[in-house]
Design a protein around this motif. Structure first.
Motif, short mmCIF file in Angstrom:
data_model
loop_
_atom_site.label_atom_id
_atom_site.label_comp_id
_atom_site.label_asym_id
_atom_site.label_seq_id
_atom_site.Cartn_x
_atom_site.Cartn_y
_atom_site.Cartn_z
N LEU A 95 10.67 -57.23 32.18
CA LEU A 95 10.97 -55.87 32.60
C LEU A 95 10.96 -55.05 31.32
CD1 LEU A 95 12.00 -53.78 34.67
CD2 LEU A 95 14.31 -54.54 34.12
N TRP A 96 10.16 -53.99 31.27
CA TRP A 96 10.01 -53.23 30.04
C TRP A 96 10.05 -51.72 30.31
CZ3 TRP A 96 5.82 -50.09 30.41
CH2 TRP A 96 4.79 -50.49 31.28
N GLY A 97 10.39 -50.99 29.29
CA GLY A 97 10.41 -49.54 29.35
C GLY A 97 10.03 -48.95 28.01
N LYS A 98 9.25 -47.89 28.03
CA LYS A 98 8.82 -47.19 26.82
C LYS A 98 9.29 -45.73 26.93
CE LYS A 98 4.69 -50.02 26.30
NZ LYS A 98 3.22 -50.02 26.25
N ASN A 99 9.67 -45.15 25.79
CA ASN A 99 10.20 -43.79 25.74
C ASN A 99 11.32 -43.63 26.77
OD1 ASN A 99 10.62 -41.13 25.08
ND2 ASN A 99 8.65 -40.39 25.81
N LEU A 100 12.30 -44.50 26.69
CA LEU A 100 13.36 -44.58 27.70
C LEU A 100 14.14 -43.29 27.90
CD1 LEU A 100 14.70 -48.15 26.92
CD2 LEU A 100 13.32 -47.42 28.87
N PHE A 101 14.29 -42.48 26.88
CA PHE A 101 15.05 -41.25 27.00
C PHE A 101 14.14 -40.05 27.26
CE2 PHE A 101 17.58 -44.10 24.27
CZ PHE A 101 18.63 -44.31 25.16
N ASP A 102 12.88 -40.31 27.59
CA ASP A 102 11.89 -39.30 27.98
C ASP A 102 11.78 -38.17 26.95
OD1 ASP A 102 9.85 -38.57 29.70
OD2 ASP A 102 11.16 -37.37 30.99
N GLU A 103 11.68 -38.57 25.68
CA GLU A 103 11.55 -37.60 24.58
C GLU A 103 10.22 -36.86 24.70
OE1 GLU A 103 12.58 -35.58 21.16
OE2 GLU A 103 13.81 -37.06 22.18
N GLU A 104 10.26 -35.54 24.62
CA GLU A 104 9.04 -34.74 24.64
C GLU A 104 8.55 -34.53 23.22
OE1 GLU A 104 9.35 -31.14 26.87
OE2 GLU A 104 10.16 -32.16 28.63
N TYR A 105 7.29 -34.83 22.98
CA TYR A 105 6.71 -34.65 21.65
C TYR A 105 5.21 -34.40 21.79
CZ TYR A 105 5.20 -39.50 22.23
OH TYR A 105 4.64 -40.65 22.71
N LYS A 106 4.63 -33.89 20.73
CA LYS A 106 3.19 -33.62 20.72
C LYS A 106 2.49 -34.78 20.02
CE LYS A 106 4.05 -28.70 20.68
NZ LYS A 106 5.50 -28.70 20.62
N ALA A 107 1.43 -35.29 20.64
CA ALA A 107 0.72 -36.45 20.08
C ALA A 107 -0.33 -36.01 19.05
CB ALA A 107 0.07 -37.25 21.18
N PHE A 108 -1.04 -34.92 19.33
CA PHE A 108 -1.99 -34.40 18.35
C PHE A 108 -2.32 -32.95 18.65
CE2 PHE A 108 -4.69 -36.35 21.58
CZ PHE A 108 -5.67 -35.41 21.78
N TYR A 109 -2.97 -32.33 17.69
CA TYR A 109 -3.29 -30.90 17.74
C TYR A 109 -4.75 -30.74 17.36
CZ TYR A 109 -3.58 -26.16 15.72
OH TYR A 109 -3.96 -24.88 15.40
N PHE A 110 -5.43 -29.81 18.03
CA PHE A 110 -6.81 -29.50 17.66
C PHE A 110 -7.14 -28.06 18.03
CE2 PHE A 110 -6.96 -31.02 21.98
CZ PHE A 110 -7.92 -30.25 22.62
N VAL A 111 -8.20 -27.55 17.43
CA VAL A 111 -8.67 -26.20 17.70
C VAL A 111 -10.08 -26.32 18.26
CG1 VAL A 111 -9.23 -23.95 16.71
CG2 VAL A 111 -7.27 -25.23 15.86
N SER A 112 -10.31 -25.63 19.39
CA SER A 112 -11.63 -25.62 20.01
C SER A 112 -11.99 -24.19 20.36
CB SER A 112 -11.63 -26.49 21.27
OG SER A 112 -12.89 -26.44 21.91
N MET A 113 -13.10 -23.73 19.85
CA MET A 113 -13.56 -22.36 20.10
C MET A 113 -12.47 -21.35 19.75
SD MET A 113 -15.75 -23.10 23.55
CE MET A 113 -16.40 -21.46 23.68
N GLN A 114 -11.82 -21.57 18.62
CA GLN A 114 -10.78 -20.70 18.07
C GLN A 114 -9.51 -20.66 18.91
OE1 GLN A 114 -12.71 -16.95 17.37
NE2 GLN A 114 -13.83 -17.72 15.60
N HIS A 115 -9.31 -21.63 19.78
CA HIS A 115 -8.08 -21.72 20.58
C HIS A 115 -7.35 -23.02 20.23
CE1 HIS A 115 -9.00 -18.28 23.13
NE2 HIS A 115 -10.23 -18.73 23.20
#
Length: 80
Positions: A41-61
């Motif tokens: 029985l397993w669980g990941k991110n048990l406390f449901d932490e919100e975070y950003k995995a990566f950032y990018f810019v596409s067509m200046q957005h």
């Protein structure tokens, strides 16, 4: 098994004007085995932490991709 991973501060652009503060993710698993059979029985991110995995810019957005939310599951296995 209990895991805790922390990351931060992350700067998302070269001018360091966009950043994400420190965050942490907790995961755990509990395994049972009997002879050739087992289950976890397993669980990941048990406390449901919100975070950003990566950032990018596409067509200046700018875009952020969010990290994975809480995951819980069961794994069964057979040792041959």
């Amino acid at each position: 098994n209990l895991n805790w991973n922390g990351t931060g501060r992350i700067y998302w652009n070269e001018s360091n004007t966009m950043s994400q503060p420190f965050y942490s993710v907790t995961s755990a698993s509990l395994t049972w085995e009997k002879g050739k059979f087992g289950a976890s029985l397993w669980g990941k991110n048990l406390f449901d932490e919100e975070y950003k995995a990566f950032y990018f810019v596409s067509m200046q957005h700018p875009f952020f991709s969010l990290g994975k939310s809480r995951e819980i599951g069961i794994s069964l296995h057979l040792n041959l």
